[in-house]
Design a protein around this motif. Structure first.
Motif, PDB file in Angstrom:
ATOM      1  N   LYS A 156       6.696   1.138  -8.075  1.00 58.47           N
ATOM      2  CA  LYS A 156       5.857   2.320  -8.327  1.00 58.47           C
ATOM      3  C   LYS A 156       4.396   1.908  -8.479  1.00 58.47           C
ATOM      4  O   LYS A 156       3.488   2.528  -7.918  1.00 58.47           O
ATOM      5  N   ILE A 157       4.174   0.846  -9.248  1.00 61.08           N
ATOM      6  CA  ILE A 157       2.804   0.365  -9.470  1.00 61.08           C
ATOM      7  C   ILE A 157       2.182  -0.108  -8.169  1.00 61.08           C
ATOM      8  O   ILE A 157       1.044   0.259  -7.824  1.00 61.08           O
ATOM      9  N   GLN A 158       2.924  -0.897  -7.415  1.00 60.55           N
ATOM     10  CA  GLN A 158       2.365  -1.457  -6.185  1.00 60.55           C
ATOM     11  C   GLN A 158       2.123  -0.396  -5.131  1.00 60.55           C
ATOM     12  O   GLN A 158       1.144  -0.465  -4.376  1.00 60.55           O
ATOM     13  N   ALA A 159       2.992   0.598  -5.073  1.00 62.71           N
ATOM     14  CA  ALA A 159       2.826   1.655  -4.079  1.00 62.71           C
ATOM     15  C   ALA A 159       1.524   2.425  -4.276  1.00 62.71           C
ATOM     16  O   ALA A 159       0.963   2.975  -3.319  1.00 62.71           O
ATOM     17  N   TRP A 160       1.034   2.453  -5.517  1.00 65.11           N
ATOM     18  CA  TRP A 160      -0.198   3.189  -5.800  1.00 65.11           C
ATOM     19  C   TRP A 160      -1.406   2.270  -5.972  1.00 65.11           C
ATOM     20  O   TRP A 160      -2.479   2.728  -6.385  1.00 65.11           O
ATOM     21  N   ARG A 161      -1.245   1.003  -5.651  1.00 64.40           N
ATOM     22  CA  ARG A 161      -2.387   0.080  -5.571  1.00 64.40           C
ATOM     23  C   ARG A 161      -2.943   0.143  -4.155  1.00 64.40           C
ATOM     24  O   ARG A 161      -2.284  -0.267  -3.200  1.00 64.40           O
ATOM     25  N   GLU A 208      -3.214   5.022   8.414  1.00 59.53           N
ATOM     26  CA  GLU A 208      -3.634   6.092   7.497  1.00 59.53           C
ATOM     27  C   GLU A 208      -2.438   6.756   6.828  1.00 59.53           C
ATOM     28  O   GLU A 208      -2.506   7.169   5.665  1.00 59.53           O
ATOM     29  N   ASP A 209      -1.327   6.849   7.540  1.00 62.48           N
ATOM     30  CA  ASP A 209      -0.131   7.472   6.957  1.00 62.48           C
ATOM     31  C   ASP A 209       0.409   6.645   5.798  1.00 62.48           C
ATOM     32  O   ASP A 209       0.961   7.198   4.846  1.00 62.48           O
ATOM     33  N   VAL A 210       0.267   5.324   5.882  1.00 66.28           N
ATOM     34  CA  VAL A 210       0.747   4.449   4.819  1.00 66.28           C
ATOM     35  C   VAL A 210      -0.004   4.715   3.514  1.00 66.28           C
ATOM     36  O   VAL A 210       0.546   4.532   2.424  1.00 66.28           O
ATOM     37  N   MET A 211      -1.246   5.180   3.614  1.00 68.68           N
ATOM     38  CA  MET A 211      -2.069   5.434   2.424  1.00 68.68           C
ATOM     39  C   MET A 211      -1.834   6.823   1.837  1.00 68.68           C
ATOM     40  O   MET A 211      -2.361   7.135   0.764  1.00 68.68           O
ATOM     41  N   SER A 212      -1.036   7.643   2.488  1.00 70.42           N
ATOM     42  CA  SER A 212      -0.821   9.009   2.015  1.00 70.42           C
ATOM     43  C   SER A 212       0.097   9.043   0.792  1.00 70.42           C
ATOM     44  O   SER A 212       0.929   8.150   0.598  1.00 70.42           O
ATOM     45  N   SER A 213      -0.047  10.073   0.000  1.00 62.40           N
ATOM     46  CA  SER A 213       0.797  10.238  -1.193  1.00 62.40           C
ATOM     47  C   SER A 213       2.263  10.381  -0.814  1.00 62.40           C
ATOM     48  O   SER A 213       3.144   9.841  -1.485  1.00 62.40           O
ATOM     49  N   SER A 214       2.531  11.092   0.266  1.00 63.75           N
ATOM     50  CA  SER A 214       3.924  11.320   0.660  1.00 63.75           C
ATOM     51  C   SER A 214       4.600  10.009   1.059  1.00 63.75           C
ATOM     52  O   SER A 214       5.768   9.787   0.730  1.00 63.75           O
ATOM     53  N   PHE A 215       3.866   9.138   1.755  1.00 65.12           N
ATOM     54  CA  PHE A 215       4.447   7.855   2.157  1.00 65.12           C
ATOM     55  C   PHE A 215       4.742   7.010   0.933  1.00 65.12           C
ATOM     56  O   PHE A 215       5.799   6.378   0.834  1.00 65.12           O
TER      57      PHE A 215
END
Length: 320
Positions: A156-161, A208-215
């Motif tokens: 969770k932490i890494q996904a939002w870094r 850019e999709d990798v940086m989206s909230s949904s991804f």
């Protein structure tokens, strides 16, 4: 050439294949690394890169045996960032092809793990010949639940870094043309995105999709799915974190992975607790492990061991 092609089947973080080979003579090679294939966001100390170098060196030993050569490995790197890390010397020996088949078949398997513990006899088999410390915890145990919680929270932490997510995006080869152009990184097939989903991301996804909230949210959801289905956790440790210890631990990881092929045991490294601050020390304390944790592996039996799908770089990009 054949030796390097086989050795390059070794695993590496994000499939970056960071190794380089400098051929000093027919009987002596120098192994180094390519800075452009490092992962500074998730691996700032080059710890995982050295583990990958260790898998590659073990792959060379196996590939050399298949050619009738004995390999003597000398770790020469003084720090994790030394340009030259390993010297390998070859001498003639009896040909042995015992592990080459497993090396060519080995792959990371994330889906399809059966929810039954790895049997003690099989655990002993896949960890035989390893010099590293080995710990195993079966799903449903207190220890396994602690590892699950650490894996989920660190993901969770890494996904939002943004730096880590951006780095991940740089190494995903969404289109078939990029897969063939780079011959490294993470492809939809390697990430086990199949069917219509695989077709869709190949044609419409980008960095850019990798940086989206949904991804990011979807990534965490996939991790939760993985944590619901596996048999055991296997932890590989070393007494030190120095260059030599890391390279040896990487070699042991490859040995374990190859032994697992014969038992139809899937091995899925889950590195995030070792990449995000505080998690590794907490896991060691809670599990009573004194050594340094180098690998956290999700393991489970599979019905069939699928063929490898991740591309490997051509030899001319490895030899410098």
């Amino acid at each position: 050439v054949r030796m390097l092609r086989n050795a390059s089947r070794a695993p590496s973080g994000h499939n970056t294949q960071p190794w380089t080979v400098r051929i000093i003579s027919e009987s002596e090679w120098c192994i180094g690394w390519d800075k452009s294939r490092a992962l500074p966001a998730v691996d700032p100390e080059n710890r995982e890169l050295l583990l990958s170098i260790g898998t590659f060196c073990e792959g060379i030993k196996i590939a050399a045996k298949n050619e009738g050569l004995e390999s003597r490995i000398e770790v020469t790197g003084r720090t994790n960032f030394s340009s030259d890390l390993v010297k390998i010397r070859f001498s003639e020996s009896e040909r042995s092809c015992g592990m080459i088949d497993a090396l060519q078949k080995r792959r990371t398997i994330k889906n399809g793990h059966q929810p039954r513990a790895i049997e003690n006899g099989d655990l002993k088999y896949i960890t035989s010949g390893l010099g590293s410390g080995i710990y195993s915890f079966n799903k449903g145990s207190r220890e396994a639940s602690l590892i699950e919680a650490a894996v989920l929270e660190s993901n969770k932490i890494q996904a939002w870094r943004d730096d880590a997510q951006g780095e991940l995006g740089e190494w995903i080869r969404w289109s078939d043309s990029d897969v063939q152009k780079y011959r490294n990184g993470l492809s939809p097939a390697g990430m086990e995105i199949t069917g219509f989903g695989g077709w869709y991301v190949k044609h419409f996804f980008s960095r850019e999709d990798v940086m989206s909230s949904s991804f990011r949210d979807q990534t965490v959801g996939i991790i939760q799915k993985f944590l619901s289905s596996y048999g055991s956790w296997i932890i590989i440790t070393s007494t030190k974190d120095d260059c030599q210890s890391l390279i040896h631990a990487g070699g042991d990881f490859l040995k374990l992975s190859l032994n697992s092929v014969n038992k139809k045991i899937a091995i899925h490294p889950m590195t995030q607790p070792l990449e995000e601050k505080g998690f590794a020390d907490n896991i060691r304390r809670e599990l009573g492990i004194k050594e340094k944790i180098q690998f956290i592996l999700r393991a489970g039996y599979v019905e069939e061991y699928p063929l490898p799908v991740s591309e490997r770089m051509p030899v001319e990009r490895i030899v410098i």
